[in-house]
Motif scaffolding. Structure first.
Motif, PDB file in Angstrom:
ATOM      1  N   ILE A  32     -12.850  -0.309  -9.816  1.00 25.91           N
ATOM      2  CA  ILE A  32     -11.644  -0.658  -9.052  1.00 25.91           C
ATOM      3  C   ILE A  32     -10.558  -1.069 -10.034  1.00 25.91           C
ATOM      4  CG2 ILE A  32     -10.658  -2.298  -7.408  1.00 25.91           C
ATOM      5  CD1 ILE A  32     -13.413  -2.400  -6.069  1.00 25.91           C
ATOM      6  N   ASP A  33      -9.401  -0.441  -9.932  1.00 24.51           N
ATOM      7  CA  ASP A  33      -8.281  -0.715 -10.841  1.00 24.51           C
ATOM      8  C   ASP A  33      -7.668  -2.083 -10.522  1.00 24.51           C
ATOM      9  OD1 ASP A  33      -6.042  -0.757 -12.414  1.00 24.51           O
ATOM     10  OD2 ASP A  33      -5.187   1.093 -11.628  1.00 24.51           O
ATOM     11  N   PRO A  34      -7.865  -3.088 -11.395  1.00 38.08           N
ATOM     12  CA  PRO A  34      -7.354  -4.437 -11.119  1.00 38.08           C
ATOM     13  C   PRO A  34      -5.826  -4.497 -11.006  1.00 38.08           C
ATOM     14  CG  PRO A  34      -8.883  -4.480 -12.975  1.00 38.08           C
ATOM     15  CD  PRO A  34      -8.618  -3.042 -12.644  1.00 38.08           C
ATOM     16  N   LYS A  35      -5.120  -3.587 -11.687  1.00 36.07           N
ATOM     17  CA  LYS A  35      -3.653  -3.605 -11.652  1.00 36.07           C
ATOM     18  C   LYS A  35      -3.100  -3.223 -10.281  1.00 36.07           C
ATOM     19  CE  LYS A  35      -3.303  -0.871 -15.211  1.00 36.07           C
ATOM     20  NZ  LYS A  35      -4.463  -0.451 -15.855  1.00 36.07           N
ATOM     21  N   ASN A  36      -3.901  -2.518  -9.494  1.00 34.32           N
ATOM     22  CA  ASN A  36      -3.459  -2.067  -8.180  1.00 34.32           C
ATOM     23  C   ASN A  36      -4.152  -2.796  -7.027  1.00 34.32           C
ATOM     24  OD1 ASN A  36      -1.539   0.141  -8.746  1.00 34.32           O
ATOM     25  ND2 ASN A  36      -3.283   0.964  -9.858  1.00 34.32           N
ATOM     26  N   LEU A  37      -4.831  -3.884  -7.335  1.00 38.06           N
ATOM     27  CA  LEU A  37      -5.528  -4.647  -6.312  1.00 38.06           C
ATOM     28  C   LEU A  37      -4.570  -5.642  -5.663  1.00 38.06           C
ATOM     29  CD1 LEU A  37      -8.384  -4.916  -5.159  1.00 38.06           C
ATOM     30  CD2 LEU A  37      -8.795  -6.701  -6.843  1.00 38.06           C
ATOM     31  N   VAL A  38      -4.453  -5.585  -4.339  1.00 39.71           N
ATOM     32  CA  VAL A  38      -3.568  -6.497  -3.605  1.00 39.71           C
ATOM     33  C   VAL A  38      -4.316  -7.056  -2.405  1.00 39.71           C
ATOM     34  CG1 VAL A  38      -1.419  -5.383  -4.312  1.00 39.71           C
ATOM     35  CG2 VAL A  38      -2.549  -4.652  -2.221  1.00 39.71           C
ATOM     36  N   LEU A  39      -3.823  -8.173  -1.930  1.00 37.75           N
ATOM     37  CA  LEU A  39      -4.379  -8.809  -0.747  1.00 37.75           C
ATOM     38  C   LEU A  39      -3.304  -8.898   0.320  1.00 37.75           C
ATOM     39  CD1 LEU A  39      -7.084 -10.392   0.072  1.00 37.75           C
ATOM     40  CD2 LEU A  39      -5.570 -12.356  -0.028  1.00 37.75           C
ATOM     41  N   GLY A  82     -13.252 -13.169  12.933  1.00 39.30           N
ATOM     42  CA  GLY A  82     -12.696 -11.841  12.698  1.00 39.30           C
ATOM     43  C   GLY A  82     -11.944 -11.744  11.390  1.00 39.30           C
ATOM     44  N   THR A  83     -11.159 -10.694  11.266  1.00 37.34           N
ATOM     45  CA  THR A  83     -10.428 -10.398  10.036  1.00 37.34           C
ATOM     46  C   THR A  83      -9.372 -11.463   9.748  1.00 37.34           C
ATOM     47  OG1 THR A  83     -10.748  -8.028  10.378  1.00 37.34           O
ATOM     48  CG2 THR A  83      -8.986  -8.674   8.874  1.00 37.34           C
ATOM     49  N   VAL A  84      -9.355 -11.963   8.505  1.00 31.52           N
ATOM     50  CA  VAL A  84      -8.330 -12.907   8.065  1.00 31.52           C
ATOM     51  C   VAL A  84      -7.502 -12.344   6.918  1.00 31.52           C
ATOM     52  CG1 VAL A  84      -9.540 -14.967   8.869  1.00 31.52           C
ATOM     53  CG2 VAL A  84      -9.927 -14.147   6.536  1.00 31.52           C
ATOM     54  N   ALA A  85      -8.006 -11.273   6.282  1.00 35.23           N
ATOM     55  CA  ALA A  85      -7.285 -10.657   5.166  1.00 35.23           C
ATOM     56  C   ALA A  85      -7.812  -9.242   4.953  1.00 35.23           C
ATOM     57  CB  ALA A  85      -7.454 -11.478   3.892  1.00 35.23           C
ATOM     58  N   LYS A  86      -7.066  -8.480   4.140  1.00 37.58           N
ATOM     59  CA  LYS A  86      -7.480  -7.135   3.754  1.00 37.58           C
ATOM     60  C   LYS A  86      -7.246  -6.983   2.259  1.00 37.58           C
ATOM     61  CE  LYS A  86      -6.118  -5.229   8.178  1.00 37.58           C
ATOM     62  NZ  LYS A  86      -5.182  -4.335   8.877  1.00 37.58           N
ATOM     63  N   MET A  87      -8.269  -6.541   1.558  1.00 40.79           N
ATOM     64  CA  MET A  87      -8.151  -6.263   0.135  1.00 40.79           C
ATOM     65  C   MET A  87      -7.915  -4.761  -0.001  1.00 40.79           C
ATOM     66  SD  MET A  87     -10.656  -7.567  -2.896  1.00 40.79           S
ATOM     67  CE  MET A  87     -11.919  -6.311  -2.796  1.00 40.79           C
ATOM     68  N   LYS A  88      -6.855  -4.395  -0.710  1.00 42.69           N
ATOM     69  CA  LYS A  88      -6.485  -2.990  -0.861  1.00 42.69           C
ATOM     70  C   LYS A  88      -6.386  -2.640  -2.336  1.00 42.69           C
ATOM     71  CE  LYS A  88      -3.741  -2.863   3.375  1.00 42.69           C
ATOM     72  NZ  LYS A  88      -2.443  -2.490   3.951  1.00 42.69           N
ATOM     73  N   GLY A  89      -6.770  -1.419  -2.659  1.00 44.08           N
ATOM     74  CA  GLY A  89      -6.687  -1.011  -4.048  1.00 44.08           C
ATOM     75  C   GLY A  89      -6.991   0.456  -4.237  1.00 44.08           C
ATOM     76  N   ILE A  90      -7.228   0.792  -5.494  1.00 44.20           N
ATOM     77  CA  ILE A  90      -7.497   2.165  -5.891  1.00 44.20           C
ATOM     78  C   ILE A  90      -8.827   2.215  -6.628  1.00 44.20           C
ATOM     79  CG2 ILE A  90      -6.717   4.092  -7.335  1.00 44.20           C
ATOM     80  CD1 ILE A  90      -3.852   3.132  -6.861  1.00 44.20           C
ATOM     81  N   ILE A  91      -9.679   3.149  -6.206  1.00 48.14           N
ATOM     82  CA  ILE A  91     -10.922   3.379  -6.902  1.00 48.14           C
ATOM     83  C   ILE A  91     -10.619   4.298  -8.079  1.00 48.14           C
ATOM     84  CG2 ILE A  91     -13.226   4.384  -6.736  1.00 48.14           C
ATOM     85  CD1 ILE A  91     -13.165   3.565  -3.750  1.00 48.14           C
ATOM     86  N   ILE A  92     -11.099   3.919  -9.247  1.00 44.32           N
ATOM     87  CA  ILE A  92     -10.842   4.691 -10.461  1.00 44.32           C
ATOM     88  C   ILE A  92     -11.604   6.015 -10.364  1.00 44.32           C
ATOM     89  CG2 ILE A  92     -11.180   4.763 -12.966  1.00 44.32           C
ATOM     90  CD1 ILE A  92     -10.838   1.669 -12.892  1.00 44.32           C
TER      91      ILE A  92
END
Length: 97
Positions: A32-39, A82-92
């Motif tokens: 997982i690309d840490p530079k593109n990881l957002v919450l 239930g859902t409290v957050a979403k982690m979004k990113g890019i798989i390398i």
């Protein structure tokens, strides 16, 4: 791209009288690309961001960790699940490695 929901509780395990929560999520920085990881913290049973809910997060790329804190701001505890957050990113892309 990926999107992972972060949930607290479920219909059989309702979270009672919560005001805030802090936790860490570990990930493999080789996958997982840490530079593109957002919450993203959407409106949920915990509250509405900017109205009665605030959040912060910090990505530690070398450790493969994201620290997250979500708290209410109105002095009122809530109960729910239930859902409290979403982690979004890019798989390398590992094809060709």
């Amino acid at each position: 791209r990926f999107e992972i929901p972060i949930l607290l509780g479920d219909d059989k395990h309702v979270i009672k009288n919560i005001y805030g929560v802090a936790f860490s999520v570990k990930f493999d920085p080789k996958l997982i690309d840490p530079k593109n990881l957002v919450l993203e913290v959407p409106t949920s049973w915990m509250g509405q961001p900017g109205v009665n809910l605030e959040s912060i997060y910090k990505v530690y790329p070398n450790e493969g960790r994201i620290d997250i804190a979500i708290t209410r701001t109105d002095q009122n505890e809530v109960s729910g699940y239930g859902t409290v957050a979403k982690m979004k990113g890019i798989i390398i892309d590992l094809v060709g490695r």
